[in-house]
Motif scaffolding. Sequence first.
Motif, short mmCIF file in Angstrom:
data_model
loop_
_atom_site.label_atom_id
_atom_site.label_comp_id
_atom_site.label_asym_id
_atom_site.label_seq_id
_atom_site.Cartn_x
_atom_site.Cartn_y
_atom_site.Cartn_z
N UNK A 421 0.82 -1.21 0.00
CA UNK A 421 0.00 0.00 0.00
C UNK A 421 0.85 1.27 0.00
N UNK A 422 0.39 2.25 -0.75
CA UNK A 422 1.03 3.58 -0.75
C UNK A 422 0.26 4.55 0.15
N UNK A 423 -0.75 4.04 0.85
CA UNK A 423 -1.58 4.90 1.70
C UNK A 423 -1.57 4.40 3.14
N UNK A 424 -0.40 4.12 3.68
CA UNK A 424 -0.32 3.61 5.04
C UNK A 424 -0.34 2.09 5.09
N UNK A 425 -0.30 1.55 6.28
CA UNK A 425 -0.24 0.10 6.46
C UNK A 425 -1.54 -0.55 6.00
N UNK A 426 -1.39 -1.75 5.47
CA UNK A 426 -2.57 -2.48 4.97
C UNK A 426 -2.20 -3.95 4.82
N UNK A 427 -3.22 -4.80 4.84
CA UNK A 427 -3.02 -6.23 4.64
C UNK A 427 -3.56 -6.62 3.27
N UNK A 428 -2.80 -7.51 2.59
CA UNK A 428 -3.20 -7.96 1.27
C UNK A 428 -3.36 -9.48 1.27
N UNK A 429 -4.32 -9.92 0.47
CA UNK A 429 -4.46 -11.33 0.17
C UNK A 429 -3.89 -11.55 -1.23
N UNK A 430 -2.97 -12.51 -1.37
CA UNK A 430 -2.29 -12.71 -2.65
C UNK A 430 -2.42 -14.16 -3.09
N UNK A 431 -2.89 -14.35 -4.32
CA UNK A 431 -2.88 -15.67 -4.95
C UNK A 431 -1.79 -15.66 -6.00
N UNK A 432 -0.70 -16.41 -5.74
CA UNK A 432 0.42 -16.42 -6.67
C UNK A 432 0.42 -17.74 -7.45
N UNK A 433 0.88 -17.67 -8.70
CA UNK A 433 0.93 -18.84 -9.57
C UNK A 433 2.20 -18.80 -10.40
N UNK A 434 2.68 -19.99 -10.73
CA UNK A 434 3.82 -20.14 -11.63
C UNK A 434 3.42 -21.17 -12.68
N UNK A 435 3.47 -20.78 -13.96
CA UNK A 435 2.99 -21.65 -15.02
C UNK A 435 4.04 -21.79 -16.13
N UNK A 436 3.93 -22.92 -16.82
CA UNK A 436 4.76 -23.15 -18.00
C UNK A 436 3.86 -23.70 -19.08
N UNK A 437 3.77 -22.98 -20.18
CA UNK A 437 2.92 -23.35 -21.32
C UNK A 437 1.49 -23.66 -20.86
N UNK A 438 1.00 -22.85 -19.96
CA UNK A 438 -0.38 -22.98 -19.47
C UNK A 438 -0.56 -23.94 -18.33
N UNK A 439 0.41 -24.80 -18.07
CA UNK A 439 0.30 -25.75 -16.97
C UNK A 439 0.80 -25.16 -15.66
N UNK A 440 0.04 -25.35 -14.60
CA UNK A 440 0.40 -24.77 -13.30
C UNK A 440 1.46 -25.64 -12.62
N UNK A 441 2.59 -25.04 -12.30
CA UNK A 441 3.67 -25.74 -11.60
C UNK A 441 3.63 -25.51 -10.10
N UNK A 442 3.14 -24.38 -9.72
CA UNK A 442 3.03 -24.05 -8.30
C UNK A 442 2.05 -22.92 -8.08
N UNK A 443 1.35 -22.95 -6.95
CA UNK A 443 0.44 -21.86 -6.60
C UNK A 443 0.25 -21.84 -5.09
N UNK A 444 -0.12 -20.69 -4.59
CA UNK A 444 -0.35 -20.57 -3.16
C UNK A 444 -1.22 -19.35 -2.90
N UNK A 445 -2.03 -19.44 -1.87
CA UNK A 445 -2.87 -18.33 -1.43
C UNK A 445 -2.46 -17.96 -0.03
N UNK A 446 -1.98 -16.73 0.14
CA UNK A 446 -1.49 -16.31 1.46
C UNK A 446 -1.74 -14.81 1.64
N UNK A 447 -1.40 -14.33 2.81
CA UNK A 447 -1.56 -12.91 3.14
C UNK A 447 -0.22 -12.32 3.53
#
Length: 528
Positions: A421-447
């Motif tokens: 955040x550029x407007x003070x402290x804040x918490x984010x929920x992030x869904x990250x993914x790593x793919x190769x040619x459309x296939x998911x190699x890794x993913x995680x949902x965290x804060x």
Amino acid sequence: MKSKPMEFPELSGRVTTEGKLNLHLETVKNRSKKSSKKGNSSSSSSTSKLPPVCYEIITLKTKKKKKMAADIFPRKKPANTNTTAVQQYHQQNLNNNNTIPAPNWQGLYPTIRERNAVMFNNDLMADVHFVVGPPGGTQRLPGHKYVLAVGSSVFHAMFYGELAEDKDEIRIPDVEPAAFLAMLKYIYCDEIDLAADTVLATLYAAKKYIVPHLARACVNFLETSLSAKNACVLLSQSCLFEEPDLTQRCWEVIDAQAELALKSEGFCDIDFQTLESILRRETLNAKEIVVFEAALNWAEVECQRQDLPVSIENKRKVLGKALYLIRIPTMALDDFANGAAQSGVLTLNETNDIFLWYTAAKKPELEFVSNARKGLVPQRCHRFQSCAYRSNQWRYRGRCDSIQFAVDKRVFIAGFGLYGSSCGSAEYSAKIELKRQGGILGQNLSKYFSDGSSNTFPVWFEYPVQIEPDTFYTASVVLDGNELSYFGQEGMTEVQCGKVTVQFQCSSDSTNGTGVQGGQIPELIFYA
């Protein structure tokens, strides 16, 4: 060496490392002609009065891949008029003990290489036969001494050396038939045909008969097929075959993806010496409770191998001194109390002393290693030269920020560094993914928590993801949190990070504006 089928990548069977391979020729001829006349000619090295001839295995240290003759002189196709006949002979050639009935088959092949290939696994003009494989699983294969001697110094000594034996049939119980055929195919046809389930056995055959180019090809095959699932077993094999480059590759995978490697089925198939070397490893990137549980799993399988009842006492017995290589005092207290302390493997005194180690000011002496492993230090590849924020950017609302990247060396992506955040402290929920040619190699949902600064904040995958060189992968994140955040500017298409070069390009998956020049995902976090 005990012969046992090897499987890959789901490798099974016991790996032994009791000394180096000592490979003897099985055809040793008695020099005395008198003994031959009396009918006392030896049939194997074990019955001969002469000492067996021993050939030292050459360790291949050449790093550059050497071209095979097939690469330099590509195979030419026969004339169209003879295509049907050629295909017919090739098909016959695949089956054992088939002869070529045509009177002028030589005329179908324009090169000596192709005519030699016809002789592969063919009884025509064969002057020796091999009975290959362990008792109950043998296969009789034809051979031609001249061709074999040209392809292997061991075969040359066997057939034309001073102690050559003029036997029509040679038994080879320690090599698998499929592996021996793969070696013969290389010698006759100058073709390398490797399969995942026989490559280790083929490497053994290539080492035994000193066929270095085939051995190098086997090692290259293993390196490209290396993963956390088979790294521990291949570590045992690489030490057995004295292949330092493959050993180093195995350690890279085991260190970076330690928890996956320790939880793999292949870990339970390693020998005791390899187990000790892994438990001693300072750079294992794993929680100690995972190391402890993996050691118990290995002990259970080892009890079965030794025909011992699977009991707590026998598990401790087969682990022996290796138990003290597990750094139990460095576990989180909850992991120790709910795991190791209740496993039954530790004695009452050991359990009490470790509890005192956690709580007492004056700590007792322990037989266990009490220093935490150093693990691996993650590297960060930062792709922006500056960052900024504006009142109308950077917004999210469920849209995807994505970028493509490629590396020039194998690395293990552990996570991404993200802006907050550029407007003070804040918490984010992030869904990250790593793919190769459309296939998911890794993913995680965290804060993650953003403190309002322009720093990047790490978000991790559950396990590091193996990334191969010279291939583009897609890194993506969907953020939910404060609408306004920092974003990167002056992005670079190529970044040098230590010994790794990373290239970036825009991704079609990006629907929130992230690209090479600006946006989110400022950092790739990896082990190299």
